[in-house]
Design a protein around this motif. Structure first.
Motif, PDB file in Angstrom:
ATOM      1  N   ILE A   1      21.506 -32.026  84.735  1.00  0.00           N
ATOM      2  CA  ILE A   1      21.447 -31.853  83.276  1.00  0.00           C
ATOM      3  C   ILE A   1      22.858 -31.922  82.666  1.00  0.00           C
ATOM      4  O   ILE A   1      23.144 -32.726  81.786  1.00  0.00           O
ATOM      5  N   GLY A   2      23.737 -31.077  83.181  1.00  0.00           N
ATOM      6  CA  GLY A   2      25.022 -30.876  82.515  1.00  0.00           C
ATOM      7  C   GLY A   2      25.918 -32.097  82.547  1.00  0.00           C
ATOM      8  O   GLY A   2      26.354 -32.588  81.502  1.00  0.00           O
ATOM      9  N   ASN A   3      26.205 -32.614  83.746  1.00  0.00           N
ATOM     10  CA  ASN A   3      27.141 -33.737  83.846  1.00  0.00           C
ATOM     11  C   ASN A   3      26.564 -35.010  83.251  1.00  0.00           C
ATOM     12  O   ASN A   3      27.303 -35.858  82.764  1.00  0.00           O
ATOM     13  N   ARG A   4      25.244 -35.123  83.280  1.00  0.00           N
ATOM     14  CA  ARG A   4      24.649 -36.310  82.674  1.00  0.00           C
ATOM     15  C   ARG A   4      24.916 -36.316  81.161  1.00  0.00           C
ATOM     16  O   ARG A   4      25.219 -37.348  80.575  1.00  0.00           O
ATOM     17  N   MET A   5      24.813 -35.146  80.537  1.00  0.00           N
ATOM     18  CA  MET A   5      25.065 -35.080  79.099  1.00  0.00           C
ATOM     19  C   MET A   5      26.556 -35.192  78.777  1.00  0.00           C
ATOM     20  O   MET A   5      26.946 -35.597  77.691  1.00  0.00           O
ATOM     21  N   MET A   6      27.363 -34.834  79.747  1.00  0.00           N
ATOM     22  CA  MET A   6      28.819 -34.890  79.585  1.00  0.00           C
ATOM     23  C   MET A   6      29.306 -36.331  79.466  1.00  0.00           C
ATOM     24  O   MET A   6      30.298 -36.606  78.801  1.00  0.00           O
ATOM     25  N   GLU A   7      28.607 -37.238  80.124  1.00  0.00           N
ATOM     26  CA  GLU A   7      29.068 -38.620  80.250  1.00  0.00           C
ATOM     27  C   GLU A   7      29.400 -39.234  78.875  1.00  0.00           C
ATOM     28  O   GLU A   7      30.503 -39.719  78.665  1.00  0.00           O
ATOM     29  N   GLY A   8      28.452 -39.178  77.957  1.00  0.00           N
ATOM     30  CA  GLY A   8      28.656 -39.823  76.661  1.00  0.00           C
ATOM     31  C   GLY A   8      29.653 -39.062  75.798  1.00  0.00           C
ATOM     32  O   GLY A   8      30.439 -39.660  75.039  1.00  0.00           O
ATOM     33  N   TYR A   9      29.612 -37.762  75.934  1.00  0.00           N
ATOM     34  CA  TYR A   9      30.522 -36.889  75.167  1.00  0.00           C
ATOM     35  C   TYR A   9      31.982 -37.215  75.522  1.00  0.00           C
ATOM     36  O   TYR A   9      32.822 -37.477  74.656  1.00  0.00           O
ATOM     37  N   ALA A  10      32.245 -37.255  76.808  1.00  0.00           N
ATOM     38  CA  ALA A  10      33.614 -37.509  77.264  1.00  0.00           C
ATOM     39  C   ALA A  10      33.993 -38.976  77.055  1.00  0.00           C
ATOM     40  O   ALA A  10      35.137 -39.295  76.726  1.00  0.00           O
ATOM     41  N   ARG A  11      33.018 -39.854  77.234  1.00  0.00           N
ATOM     42  CA  ARG A  11      33.289 -41.289  77.042  1.00  0.00           C
ATOM     43  C   ARG A  11      33.855 -41.549  75.647  1.00  0.00           C
ATOM     44  O   ARG A  11      34.854 -42.247  75.483  1.00  0.00           O
ATOM     45  N   GLU A  12      33.232 -40.974  74.638  1.00  0.00           N
ATOM     46  CA  GLU A  12      33.674 -41.228  73.270  1.00  0.00           C
ATOM     47  C   GLU A  12      35.039 -40.590  73.014  1.00  0.00           C
ATOM     48  O   GLU A  12      35.870 -41.160  72.315  1.00  0.00           O
ATOM     49  N   ALA A  13      35.267 -39.395  73.588  1.00  0.00           N
ATOM     50  CA  ALA A  13      36.579 -38.761  73.402  1.00  0.00           C
ATOM     51  C   ALA A  13      37.661 -39.671  73.976  1.00  0.00           C
ATOM     52  O   ALA A  13      38.689 -39.928  73.343  1.00  0.00           O
ATOM     53  N   GLU A  14      37.419 -40.205  75.152  1.00  0.00           N
ATOM     54  CA  GLU A  14      38.412 -41.083  75.788  1.00  0.00           C
ATOM     55  C   GLU A  14      38.587 -42.385  75.015  1.00  0.00           C
ATOM     56  O   GLU A  14      39.681 -42.907  74.873  1.00  0.00           O
ATOM     57  N   ARG A  15      37.478 -42.894  74.521  1.00  0.00           N
ATOM     58  CA  ARG A  15      37.534 -44.147  73.774  1.00  0.00           C
ATOM     59  C   ARG A  15      38.360 -43.958  72.484  1.00  0.00           C
ATOM     60  O   ARG A  15      39.183 -44.792  72.119  1.00  0.00           O
ATOM     61  N   MET A  16      38.160 -42.823  71.826  1.00  0.00           N
ATOM     62  CA  MET A  16      38.897 -42.581  70.582  1.00  0.00           C
ATOM     63  C   MET A  16      40.390 -42.420  70.846  1.00  0.00           C
ATOM     64  O   MET A  16      41.217 -42.806  70.026  1.00  0.00           O
ATOM     65  N   VAL A  17      40.708 -41.865  72.004  1.00  0.00           N
ATOM     66  CA  VAL A  17      42.119 -41.749  72.371  1.00  0.00           C
ATOM     67  C   VAL A  17      42.734 -43.146  72.504  1.00  0.00           C
ATOM     68  O   VAL A  17      43.851 -43.402  72.071  1.00  0.00           O
ATOM     69  N   LEU A  18      41.954 -44.062  73.068  1.00  0.00           N
ATOM     70  CA  LEU A  18      42.456 -45.442  73.171  1.00  0.00           C
ATOM     71  C   LEU A  18      42.547 -46.100  71.795  1.00  0.00           C
ATOM     72  O   LEU A  18      43.353 -47.000  71.581  1.00  0.00           O
ATOM     73  N   GLU A  19      41.724 -45.643  70.858  1.00  0.00           N
ATOM     74  CA  GLU A  19      41.767 -46.208  69.499  1.00  0.00           C
ATOM     75  C   GLU A  19      42.904 -45.597  68.685  1.00  0.00           C
ATOM     76  O   GLU A  19      43.056 -45.912  67.511  1.00  0.00           O
ATOM     77  N   GLY A  20      43.621 -44.648  69.288  1.00  0.00           N
ATOM     78  CA  GLY A  20      44.808 -44.122  68.600  1.00  0.00           C
ATOM     79  C   GLY A  20      44.723 -42.658  68.190  1.00  0.00           C
ATOM     80  O   GLY A  20      45.695 -42.109  67.661  1.00  0.00           O
ATOM     81  N   ALA A  21      43.579 -41.998  68.380  1.00  0.00           N
ATOM     82  CA  ALA A  21      43.513 -40.566  68.073  1.00  0.00           C
ATOM     83  C   ALA A  21      44.326 -39.822  69.129  1.00  0.00           C
ATOM     84  O   ALA A  21      44.265 -40.172  70.307  1.00  0.00           O
ATOM     85  N   THR A  22      45.085 -38.821  68.728  1.00  0.00           N
ATOM     86  CA  THR A  22      45.864 -38.107  69.750  1.00  0.00           C
ATOM     87  C   THR A  22      44.951 -37.142  70.504  1.00  0.00           C
ATOM     88  O   THR A  22      43.974 -36.639  69.951  1.00  0.00           O
ATOM     89  N   PRO A  23      45.279 -36.862  71.778  1.00  0.00           N
ATOM     90  CA  PRO A  23      44.505 -35.861  72.515  1.00  0.00           C
ATOM     91  C   PRO A  23      44.432 -34.550  71.738  1.00  0.00           C
ATOM     92  O   PRO A  23      43.398 -33.897  71.677  1.00  0.00           O
ATOM     93  N   ARG A  24      45.528 -34.181  71.097  1.00  0.00           N
ATOM     94  CA  ARG A  24      45.550 -32.912  70.350  1.00  0.00           C
ATOM     95  C   ARG A  24      44.512 -32.940  69.220  1.00  0.00           C
ATOM     96  O   ARG A  24      43.803 -31.974  69.008  1.00  0.00           O
ATOM     97  N   LEU A  25      44.439 -34.070  68.503  1.00  0.00           N
ATOM     98  CA  LEU A  25      43.480 -34.147  67.391  1.00  0.00           C
ATOM     99  C   LEU A  25      42.050 -34.010  67.913  1.00  0.00           C
ATOM    100  O   LEU A  25      41.233 -33.274  67.359  1.00  0.00           O
ATOM    101  N   ILE A  26      41.753 -34.718  68.997  1.00  0.00           N
ATOM    102  CA  ILE A  26      40.398 -34.659  69.557  1.00  0.00           C
ATOM    103  C   ILE A  26      40.084 -33.227  69.997  1.00  0.00           C
ATOM    104  O   ILE A  26      39.061 -32.649  69.608  1.00  0.00           O
ATOM    105  N   ASP A  27      40.960 -32.647  70.791  1.00  0.00           N
ATOM    106  CA  ASP A  27      40.681 -31.321  71.357  1.00  0.00           C
ATOM    107  C   ASP A  27      40.619 -30.249  70.274  1.00  0.00           C
ATOM    108  O   ASP A  27      39.742 -29.386  70.285  1.00  0.00           O
TER     109      ASP A  27
END
Ligand SMILES: NC(=O)c1ccc[n+]([C@@H]2O[C@H](COP(=O)([O-])OP(=O)(O)OC[C@H]3O[C@@H](n4cnc5c(N)ncnc54)[C@H](O)[C@@H]3O)[C@@H](O)[C@H]2O)c1
Length: 707
Positions: free
Chosen positions: A481-507
């Motif tokens: 249950i848990g890690n399966r739901m984590m996949e998309g959540y973390a994927r988008e956070a990482e993708r936004m970091v590549l789009e220029g959002a800072t880790p600090r802003l995301i977190d």
């Protein structure tokens, strides 16, 4: 149980003892209140009574009010009148406490005239964690005893205090060594002998020095900081402030009004939902009744690494002897040394006595020999994440383990059915998915295969209790249950970091919203290499997206492993977990974005939240429609107990209903239109429920009892 057997009056010459016995934890429910009322009415009209002693039998004094009553009509007035009646008695009233005295239990003690307790008793007002404030006089009486500032410290921090602190603060008059009842009777007689009469809290004045305008302003700031997006702690500040200007009765009425407003808030409804969801998760239909001969008396853990060591500690803490087996002496010694250090740090922080450390260590026996596992009732495998290795171990276990033993694996990603298939007893094989650090994190995903027997499930669900874990049953699928739901959540956070959002802003956006820790900071803590290895090993499980988890890969390739080597999404100074923004990390991420042709742009907080949360909620709906979780509230427990999802938002499925499924569907469609269907396809169940104008709660109610 009849009222008379729950609350009774015993006489000891001129004294009356009001004794309560409402197992298991003396919750103040309707019957207790009725009994206490009957008792106080008798005492009011009995001129032979010269002093009253209130105490509870069993493991603890009143542990609090009945949270089950939250959803019914308000009970505050009833509490108020009842506690007032005790406070108004014309003879001294002593309360003798033991165990964990929380909420309403603490508040009745404040209405008594003198307070004594057994050593080890703890006192607390945890209400704000349930989105409410103390509603049975705590906000009005406690400041009269210890001042407004200390009252708010207790309420806002929501942390219990021990008897030392209680005496220092001044709400506890004495600690009684030895027999509590006999000691409290002696204490009361001594009061009478010294002609010390009634001492009503409500008639005391709040020390003005404890209630300055600056103090209240500081407390408001603290409440905002500790509980962003939440209101209960701020309401508590307001109501304690009211105590400084209102006479007791008016203050109590104001408290009632405000606590009832709190109960209607989304914050309280979410927190109460999370509380009941945990209870419900333990209820699995179709299991055989618990059998005493099935309780786990001896355990074994294979693999003395990060997880195996933590799991062994859980058993030792529960008083269950455990054998810890590793492949080689060096691994075993390392594992045992880590366990020793973990306990030592508890001793150093005053959480454990040196004697208890030794007792617990004595329960953990290191071994290199499978023969030592013969008499274990449960064996948990926690070796490297490798299918061939795990299957080899389960073959050995099949040959050696007792006929009734449960064979469990702590795998995060492997198909447990395939592991079970190498044994002649797949019915005894189950997943016990602990979270890191295993001795701290409360969640335990219990993963059943098609062949796991109900008896095996029962044994493991029951074992969760002594291990102090919150169990949730899941079926096998990638990530459970848990890690399966984590996949998309973390994927988008990482993708936004590549789009220029800072880790600090995301977190910080995620944390302001309520997540215990931003996801990128979580990766730094867990180790960037861990995530990368999982993604390499399970490539076939993921969509063919060249940008998938590339932020992790880029940092990893640059040798940034997270906190363990002081650099990941952030930079860390040695021995300090504070995150420091690091231009070098940003440059690595920008370079990877250039390689992948990802444009740089700005992100609003709303976009960050939507892109992180919508895939998470959507996947939860899939998990529900596939029957991987028994019920929506189980998914909520996984995320609140294991992933830092804010309890005051109830959990992902409760939150999906709170924002409304049409909003979620519209959001999924918006991002599908922007970036294609690969990641943004709405769950079938989501579409179906929106078409029907239904919600998750309604769908579950219609579906009927969980099968
Ligand atoms: N680390 C986490 O956050 C986490 C969380 C949940 C689940 N898990 C799962 O737990 C398991 C263990 O992970 P870990 O992080 O503790 O790994 P780890 O590398 O820290 O420990 C693995 C241990 O297994 C031992 N080992 C290897 N082969 C063995 C054998 N044949 N017999 C006995 N012992 C052997 C190693 O010596 C080592 O001590 C994996 O399946 C992992 O997926 C890990």
């Amino acid at each position: 149980m009849s009222i008379a057997s729950i609350v009774r009056i015993e006489r000891d010459a001129e004294l009356a003892l009001v004794i309560v016995n409402n197992p298991p934890v003396n919750t103040i429910d309707a019957k207790v209140r009725a009994g206490l009322l009957e008792a106080v009415q008798q005492l009011q009209s009995d001129a032979s009574v010269r002093g009253v002693l209130l105490l509870c039998e069993g493991s603890t004094f009143f542990s609090g009010a009945d949270i089950g009553e939250f959803n019914g009509p308000p009970k505050e007035e009833e509490y108020r009148l009842l506690f007032n009646a005790y406070e108004s008695l014309k003879v001294p009233v002593v309360v003798a406490m033991h165990g964990t005295v929380l909420g309403g239990g603490f508040e009745i003690a404040l209405a008594c005239h003198y307070r004594v307790a057994a050593p080890g008793t703890r006192f607390g007002l945890p209400e704000v964690t349930l989105g409410i404030i103390p509603g049975a006089g705590g906000t009005q009486r406690l400041p009269r005893l210890i001042g407004a500032e200390q009252t708010l410290e207790l309420i806002v921090s929501a942390r219990p205090v021990d008897t030392n602190k209680a005496q220092e603060l001044g709400f506890l008059d004495a600690v009684i060594e030895g027999d509590l009842r006999a000691g409290a009777i002696a204490y009361l007689r001594e009061l009478l002998a010294k002609s010390k009469g009634v001492r009503r809290t409500g008639e005391m004045q709040i020390a003005p020095s404890s209630a300055s305008a600056e103090m209240f302003a500081q407390m408001e700031n603290k409440a905002r900081k500790l509980y962003p997006n939440r209101n209960a702690a701020l309401v508590a500040v307001d109501v304690v402030r009211a105590a400084t200007r209102l006479p007791l009765q008016e203050g109590l009425e104001y408290e009632t009004k405000r606590v009832n407003e709190c109960k209607e808030s989304a914050e309280s409804k979410g927190a109460v939902h999370a509380f009941f969801a945990e209870r419900e998760a333990r209820r699995i239909p179709g299991l055989p009744p618990a059998k005493a001969d099935k309780t786990v008396k001896r355990a074994a853990v294979i693999g003395a690494g990060t997880m195996g060591g933590g799991i062994a500690i859980c058993f030792a803490n529960a008083g269950i002897p455990v054998t810890l087996l590793d492949a080689a002496q060096a691994g075993l010694e390392r594992g045992l040394a880590t366990i020793d250090r973990t306990y030592q740090s508890m001793v150093d922080r005053g959480r454990l006595s040196a004697e208890d450390k030794q007792k617990r260590l004595a329960l953990i026996k290191g071994s290199l020999d499978y023969e030592d596992l013969r008499d274990a009732d449960v064996i948990i495998e926690a070796v490297f994440e490798n299918m061939d290795l795990k299957r080899e171990i389960f073959r050995k276990l099949d040959a050696i383990a007792g006929p009734d033993a449960v064979l469990a694996t702590n795998t995060s990603t492997l198909d447990i059915a395939q592991i079970a298939a190498v044994t002649r007893r797949p019915q005894d094989v189950i997943g016990m998915h602990f979270f890191s650090p295993a001795n701290v994190m409360p969640l335990l995903e219990v993963v059943r295969t098609e062949r796991t027997s109900p008896t095996t499930i029962r044994t493991v669900m029951d074992l969760a209790k002594p291990l102090r874990k919150t169990p949730v049953l899941a079926k096998v699928c990638y990530g459970f249950i848990g890690n399966r739901m984590m996949e998309g959540y973390a994927r988008e956070a990482e993708r936004m970091v590549l789009e220029g959002a800072t880790p600090r802003l995301i977190d910080s956006t995620l944390e302001e919203w309520g997540m215990a820790m931003g996801i990128l900071a979580v990766f730094d803590m867990a180790g960037i290499d861990i995530g990368v290895n999982v993604h390499i090993a399970n490539k076939h499980q993921f969509p063919p997206d060249p940008t998938y988890y590339q932020a992790d890969f880029a940092l990893h390739e640059a040798g940034r492993l997270g906190q363990k080597n002081g650099k990941g999404y952030y930079r860390y100074e040695s021995g300090n977990r504070s995150r420091i923004d690091d231009p070098e990390a940003l440059e690595i991420l920008r370079a990877r974005a250039r390689q992948l042709g990802i444009e740089q742009r700005e992100h609003s907080k709303q976009e960050i939240l939507e892109r992180c949360l919508y895939p998470l909620l959507n996947e939860g709906l899939r998990i529900l429609e596939e029957g991987i979780a028994l019920r929506a509230s189980d998914i909520d427990v996984v995320w609140t107990a294991g992933y830092g999802f804010p309890r005051f938002r109830g959990g992902p499925m409760f939150y999906a209903d709170t924002i409304g499924l049409p909003v979620l569907l519209e959001g999924m469609r918006k991002y599908e239109a922007l970036s294609g269907p690969m990641h943004w396809q709405p769950a079938k169940l989501l579409v179906q429920l929106v078409e029907q104008g239904s919600s998750i709660v309604q769908w579950e109610a219609k579906r009927g009892a969980v099968q």
